[in-house]
Design a protein around this motif. Structure first.
Motif, PDB file in Angstrom:
ATOM      1  N   ALA A  61     -14.950  43.813  24.172  1.00  0.00           N
ATOM      2  CA  ALA A  61     -14.088  42.897  24.923  1.00  0.00           C
ATOM      3  C   ALA A  61     -12.760  42.689  24.218  1.00  0.00           C
ATOM      4  O   ALA A  61     -11.705  42.602  24.856  1.00  0.00           O
ATOM      5  CB  ALA A  61     -14.798  41.565  25.137  1.00  0.00           C
ATOM      6  N   ARG A  62     -12.794  42.605  22.874  1.00  0.00           N
ATOM      7  CA  ARG A  62     -11.542  42.350  22.152  1.00  0.00           C
ATOM      8  C   ARG A  62     -10.596  43.549  22.239  1.00  0.00           C
ATOM      9  O   ARG A  62      -9.375  43.390  22.224  1.00  0.00           O
ATOM     10  CB  ARG A  62     -11.831  41.993  20.692  1.00  0.00           C
ATOM     11  N   THR A  63     -11.167  44.765  22.354  1.00  0.00           N
ATOM     12  CA  THR A  63     -10.306  45.944  22.506  1.00  0.00           C
ATOM     13  C   THR A  63      -9.607  45.919  23.855  1.00  0.00           C
ATOM     14  O   THR A  63      -8.415  46.238  23.962  1.00  0.00           O
ATOM     15  CB  THR A  63     -11.135  47.225  22.367  1.00  0.00           C
ATOM     16  N   VAL A  64     -10.330  45.541  24.884  1.00  0.00           N
ATOM     17  CA  VAL A  64      -9.726  45.447  26.216  1.00  0.00           C
ATOM     18  C   VAL A  64      -8.577  44.461  26.199  1.00  0.00           C
ATOM     19  O   VAL A  64      -7.469  44.743  26.695  1.00  0.00           O
ATOM     20  CB  VAL A  64     -10.785  45.041  27.257  1.00  0.00           C
ATOM     21  N   GLU A  65      -8.777  43.295  25.616  1.00  0.00           N
ATOM     22  CA  GLU A  65      -7.734  42.274  25.590  1.00  0.00           C
ATOM     23  C   GLU A  65      -6.559  42.705  24.734  1.00  0.00           C
ATOM     24  O   GLU A  65      -5.392  42.469  25.077  1.00  0.00           O
ATOM     25  CB  GLU A  65      -8.320  40.956  25.075  1.00  0.00           C
ATOM     26  N   ARG A  66      -6.850  43.369  23.608  1.00  0.00           N
ATOM     27  CA  ARG A  66      -5.765  43.779  22.710  1.00  0.00           C
ATOM     28  C   ARG A  66      -4.878  44.839  23.362  1.00  0.00           C
ATOM     29  O   ARG A  66      -3.639  44.783  23.238  1.00  0.00           O
ATOM     30  CB  ARG A  66      -6.350  44.321  21.403  1.00  0.00           C
ATOM     31  N   LEU A  67      -5.465  45.785  24.052  1.00  0.00           N
ATOM     32  CA  LEU A  67      -4.680  46.867  24.632  1.00  0.00           C
ATOM     33  C   LEU A  67      -3.987  46.470  25.931  1.00  0.00           C
ATOM     34  O   LEU A  67      -2.903  46.980  26.241  1.00  0.00           O
ATOM     35  CB  LEU A  67      -5.565  48.087  24.868  1.00  0.00           C
ATOM     36  N   LEU A  68      -4.591  45.569  26.696  1.00  0.00           N
ATOM     37  CA  LEU A  68      -4.021  45.200  27.987  1.00  0.00           C
ATOM     38  C   LEU A  68      -3.166  43.942  27.938  1.00  0.00           C
ATOM     39  O   LEU A  68      -2.389  43.691  28.853  1.00  0.00           O
ATOM     40  CB  LEU A  68      -5.135  45.000  29.023  1.00  0.00           C
ATOM     41  N   GLY A  69      -3.334  43.146  26.913  1.00  0.00           N
ATOM     42  CA  GLY A  69      -2.564  41.911  26.836  1.00  0.00           C
ATOM     43  C   GLY A  69      -3.202  40.754  27.560  1.00  0.00           C
ATOM     44  O   GLY A  69      -2.648  39.656  27.597  1.00  0.00           O
ATOM     45  N   GLN A  70      -4.352  40.977  28.153  1.00  0.00           N
ATOM     46  CA  GLN A  70      -5.101  39.904  28.791  1.00  0.00           C
ATOM     47  C   GLN A  70      -6.572  40.311  28.851  1.00  0.00           C
ATOM     48  O   GLN A  70      -6.902  41.501  28.817  1.00  0.00           O
ATOM     49  CB  GLN A  70      -4.587  39.608  30.197  1.00  0.00           C
ATOM     50  N   ALA A  71      -7.433  39.345  28.937  1.00  0.00           N
ATOM     51  CA  ALA A  71      -8.867  39.605  28.977  1.00  0.00           C
ATOM     52  C   ALA A  71      -9.298  39.982  30.387  1.00  0.00           C
ATOM     53  O   ALA A  71      -8.722  39.530  31.377  1.00  0.00           O
ATOM     54  CB  ALA A  71      -9.640  38.383  28.501  1.00  0.00           C
ATOM     55  N   VAL A  72     -10.318  40.833  30.467  1.00  0.00           N
ATOM     56  CA  VAL A  72     -10.982  41.165  31.723  1.00  0.00           C
ATOM     57  C   VAL A  72     -12.455  40.829  31.539  1.00  0.00           C
ATOM     58  O   VAL A  72     -13.080  41.275  30.571  1.00  0.00           O
ATOM     59  CB  VAL A  72     -10.810  42.656  32.083  1.00  0.00           C
ATOM     60  N   ALA A  73     -12.979  40.049  32.432  1.00  0.00           N
ATOM     61  CA  ALA A  73     -14.367  39.610  32.296  1.00  0.00           C
ATOM     62  C   ALA A  73     -15.294  40.801  32.141  1.00  0.00           C
ATOM     63  O   ALA A  73     -15.135  41.832  32.812  1.00  0.00           O
ATOM     64  CB  ALA A  73     -14.778  38.776  33.514  1.00  0.00           C
ATOM     65  N   THR A  74     -16.279  40.646  31.262  1.00  0.00           N
ATOM     66  CA  THR A  74     -17.226  41.733  31.019  1.00  0.00           C
ATOM     67  C   THR A  74     -17.941  42.137  32.295  1.00  0.00           C
ATOM     68  O   THR A  74     -18.175  43.325  32.540  1.00  0.00           O
ATOM     69  CB  THR A  74     -18.244  41.303  29.945  1.00  0.00           C
ATOM     70  N   GLU A  75     -18.260  41.169  33.129  1.00  0.00           N
ATOM     71  CA  GLU A  75     -18.929  41.482  34.389  1.00  0.00           C
ATOM     72  C   GLU A  75     -18.037  42.353  35.283  1.00  0.00           C
ATOM     73  O   GLU A  75     -18.512  43.280  35.955  1.00  0.00           O
ATOM     74  CB  GLU A  75     -19.300  40.192  35.130  1.00  0.00           C
ATOM     75  N   ARG A  76     -16.744  42.046  35.281  1.00  0.00           N
ATOM     76  CA  ARG A  76     -15.810  42.833  36.071  1.00  0.00           C
ATOM     77  C   ARG A  76     -15.700  44.254  35.506  1.00  0.00           C
ATOM     78  O   ARG A  76     -15.663  45.229  36.262  1.00  0.00           O
ATOM     79  CB  ARG A  76     -14.436  42.157  36.073  1.00  0.00           C
ATOM     80  N   GLN A  77     -15.680  44.383  34.187  1.00  0.00           N
ATOM     81  CA  GLN A  77     -15.650  45.702  33.573  1.00  0.00           C
ATOM     82  C   GLN A  77     -16.863  46.527  34.001  1.00  0.00           C
ATOM     83  O   GLN A  77     -16.752  47.715  34.339  1.00  0.00           O
ATOM     84  CB  GLN A  77     -15.634  45.583  32.052  1.00  0.00           C
TER      85      GLN A  77
END
Length: 825
Positions: free
Chosen positions: A428-444
């Motif tokens: 999850a932290r990689t997703v937020e770091r690269l995109l600049g915002q969090a994406v819910a794990t369920e959505r991923q």
């Protein structure tokens, strides 16, 4: 890749208009080049009809006057030219108001004096085939002969009977890393992920009976080069009947850009378009010895392909051979000797996996690109071979009446190395770091499952199993983040700036001066063009360059797109002449163009030679003038035309704007007019050329009017510009202006006269220029008169006429001593 929506909707049917669907696909990374309509339009005018009577036309032997039932109580009179029309046939009818595939709207007509209200249609008139030999008889195509109760009722909308007669088609630009989207089902999977519309199970779920071996029922396969053919599968069919394909299959192939041929060939194309995996059908009776061998070709070996051409192979290309020799070029095109044709009764259906780079090389060297090679070169998964076999298996049985041999031949299918599914941790932290915002794990998880990935939950992460069809594309965590981002919506990501204090973007000094030079030309009415950096070797000959010219030391491309773009341009003149020819071909012969761009040399002497073993590259600025320099008006019906001095005036404007000292001196270039060419010097060094283009060169570009041009190494010119701008007072004290005419030898350049004048005039002479030239009897043979304008000014006082006369006298004396000049009275 052309995707008919009628076909796509079999697997995924989003509730979106076609343009909204195209936008959604584009926003998720699948570029839609265009949307077009295939087939007919105004569908309410296309119906099923029943021919009640067909009688010969009274004035035309080849026409029939038909009475056709087109609904309850409605009978239309239609004149038909098909030789097979007859009473009691169920046919396809286009009524007045129908729009045909070419956009023509039907109306009532009179043919040889007989009224006709519509058309009885052949398959090519509906866009679902190519046959125009006769009308479509729907009884034979759609209704079993013994089931008369189910006959189609006249007036039934034709689309209900032939659903492929009209469909929107998405034309997609598939990137090289996504060969899975080169099949309709792969696109359906993308649509499912992008829109959330339900996705049906894959059409290959009904598999084949396994047979992990290399031979079955008299068919043997040998793969000698498994590095180039990781998997080779085959199924043998007996009792095959070659016939035309049914209308629904023809319609889908036509909408997808394929021409129907026969049921077996159409099945291979249909399965390829559906799965993305190419197939090839061999006539098994023409496979000598019942055996196929996959191997590298020997140098110079020849194969006659399906198009009738003899192809010569090299030792790195792969072929398939039987007992009589080569029969096809692997992954590119089948051979003529073993092709399926009328009378074929036994078929060997081959589906294989080939090495992508090898297929790309083969197709390029043979100049033989095909639908198959364009897919194989992108790297297909070995698992796709069985999927395509499953689709073809069902169609071969249903459409050809074929009897399959007991099992699938599969060489390389068991224990394949390098085909294991990778498992990647998505944090999850990689997703937020690269995109600049969090994406819910369920959505991923929802996104990845929709795209065909396997997903298992872990602590603050997901364990993602990469599907076989994305094996070459998704290899690391960042790739998974990209998948999540593009489906979740790149447009939803926040716009942020890099966290840098005091950072500011600005042009550096060379960039500012380059823009100043370009702005000078724009301000004088010139149009900027941007030419190709690539050119052909032919340019060197067209510019009349001798064999020892430094400009022939070109940088060659290792993998050029074509011979016309095989080298990097050594001069900017060629692209300006190309632009001039293009404009002249469109009627625009009065031109003032400039280009600012890079030119290249493979080697050379300093300061223009290569540095550190790399080719030399510098930024050039060039101008081309042709025809009239201004529009004709009532005041100037004959405006000045392009020539040496017009180009020199523009050069002067550019160099004066850059505050550099410059001069021109006579010089010859093979592409310039003798006697109308010069070298451009800055700080005593040559930085370019100026002149009128040689007539033989302009003729090579089909230009009739004289062309004037110049080109300079803008980087070296800018390097000579002063580091700081210096301003001088020009208004406090008035100037004294005088004119001076001198007679001197005709071979003395005007530039030399000005140089001597400036040197003798000292600091009081602030400006001088030539404003008149005279040659004639009054000055004598071999001599000419130059008239100079002189301007004197002192920074600390107002000059008197006596001050100016003394300075003028020094100028006259210097001109006499150094140039043998005599002042005219």
């Amino acid at each position: 890749m052309r995707v008919p929506l009628e076909w796509l909707h079999d697997f995924c049917s989003p509730a979106l208009p076609v343009r909204e669907l195209a936008t959604r696909l584009a926003m998720t990374g699948t570029e839609v080049e265009r949307i077009h309509r295939h087939g007919v339009d105004a569908l309410e005018f296309f119906v099923v009809g029943r021919v009640l009577a067909a009688e010969r036309h009274p004035d035309a032997d080849r026409l029939s006057v038909c009475r056709v039932s087109v609904g309850e109580g409605d009978v239309a009179q239609i004149v038909c030219g098909a030789p097979n029309v007859a009473a009691d046939q169920t046919v396809a009818v286009a009524q007045p108001g129908a729009i045909m595939p070419d956009g023509t709207r039907l109306g009532t007509a009179k043919l040889r004096g007989v009224d006709s209200a519509g058309m009885i249609l052949a398959e090519d008139e509906l866009g679902i085939g190519t046959d125009h030999g006769g009308i479509m008889v729907l009884d034979d195509l759609l209704v079993p002969e013994e089931d008369e109760a189910d006959a189609i009722v006249p007036g039934t909308p034709l689309q209900d009977v032939l659903p492929g007669i009209a469909t929107d088609v998405l034309e997609l630009e598939i990137t090289p890393n996504r060969p899975d989207c080169l099949g309709v089902y792969g696109v359906a999977r993308e649509v499912h992920a992008a829109t959330g519309a339900p996705l049906t199970p894959p059409p290959w779920t009904e598999g084949l009976s396994p047979g992990w071996g290399c031979e079955v029922d008299g068919v043997r396969i040998e793969v000698r080069d498994p590095d180039l053919c990781p998997r080779f599968t085959a199924v043998a069919y007996d009792d095959v009947t070659i016939a035309p394909s049914p209308p629904w299959l023809k319609a889908r192939l036509m909408a997808a850009g394929q021409r129907p041929i026969s049921n077996v060939v159409d099945i291979t194309n249909y399965a390829m378009l559906l799965t993305g995996q190419p197939l090839h059908a061999f006539d098994l009776d023409r496979v000598a010895g019942g055996a196929l061998t996959v191997r590298r070709a020997t140098e110079g070996e020849e194969v006659t392909t399906l198009d009738g051409q003899v192809r010569r192979l090299d030792g790195e290309m792969v072929l398939i051979e039987d007992a009589d020799g080569p029969t096809s070029i692997a992954g590119v095109m089948g051979g003529e000797r073993s092709e399926v044709r009328e009378g074929t009764t036994r078929v060997l259906m081959e589906v294989a996996t080939w090495d992508g780079p090898n297929i790309h090389r083969t197709a390029q060297l043979l100049d033989l690109r095909s639908e198959a090679s364009s897919r194989f070169e992108k790297g297909l998964a070995p698992e796709q071979a069985v999927e395509a076999q499953a689709v073809a298996h069902r169609l071969m049985v249903d459409l050809c009446g074929a009897t399959p041999r007991p099992a699938l031949i599969d060489v390389g299918g068991a224990g394949r190395a390098g085909t294991q599914s990778a498992v990647i941790e998505l944090r999850a932290r990689t997703v937020e770091r690269l995109l600049g915002q969090a994406v819910a794990t369920e959505r991923q998880e929802v996104i990845l499952r929709a795209l065909g990935f396997g997903v298992e939950a872990a602590a603050d992460a997901l364990l993602v199993t990469v599907p076989s069809f994305r094996r070459h594309d998704v290899t690391r965590e960042a790739d998974l983040v990209e998948e999540v981002a593009r489906i979740d919506g790149l447009e939803r990501l926040p716009a942020t700036l890099p966290a840098r204090r005091g950072a500011a973007g600005m042009l550096d000094r060379p960039q500012r001066l380059r823009r100043r030079a370009e702005d000078v030309l724009v301000g004088r009415g010139l149009h900027e063009v941007v030419g190709w950096s690539f050119t052909s070797r032919e340019l060197l000959d067209r510019l009349r360059l001798p064999a020892d010219s430094p400009l022939r030391e070109v940088v060659e491309l290792l993998n050029p797109m074509s011979e016309a773009q095989a080298v990097l341009r050594p001069t900017i003149l060629g692209s300006l002449l190309d632009a001039a020819r293009h404009n002249a071909a469109h009627g625009q012969r009065d031109l003032a163009l400039f280009e600012s761009g890079a030119v290249y040399r493979a080697a050379g002497d300093p300061p223009t030679g290569s540095v550190g073993g790399l080719p030399h590259e510098h930024h050039a600025l060039a101008v081309l003038l042709q025809g009239a320099l201004a529009r004709a008006t009532w005041g100037t019906p004959q405006p000045p035309r392009a020539g040496f001095f017009a180009a020199k005036g523009l050069l002067a404007a550019v160099l004066h704007a850059l505050r550099v000292e410059w001069q021109v001196t006579p010089a010859q270039e093979p592409y310039l007019h003798p006697g109308r060419s010069a070298a451009v010097l800055v700080a005593g060094e040559r930085v370019g050329w100026l002149g009128e283009v040689h007539p033989l060169v302009t003729r090579s570009w089909e230009l009739d009017d004289p062309v004037a041009s110049f080109a300079v190494d803008l980087g070296r010119v800018i390097a000579a510009a002063p580091a700081a701008e210096r301003y001088e007072d020009v208004t406090s004290h008035p100037a004294v202006r005088q004119d001076l005419a001198v007679v001197l030898p005709a071979d003395v350049p005007a530039e030399r006269v000005l140089a001597v004048t400036r040197g003798a005039g000292g600091t009081l002479l602030t400006h001088t220029e030539v404003f008149d030239v005279y040659e004639g009897e009054q000055v004598g043979e071999g001599r000419r008169s130059l008239a100079l304008h002189l301007e004197f000014r002192a920074p600390d006082r107002t000059l008197t006429d006596e001050d100016a006369d003394r300075a003028r006298g020094k100028i006259v004396a210097a001109l006499g001593d150094e140039l043998e000049a005599v002042q005219r009275g």
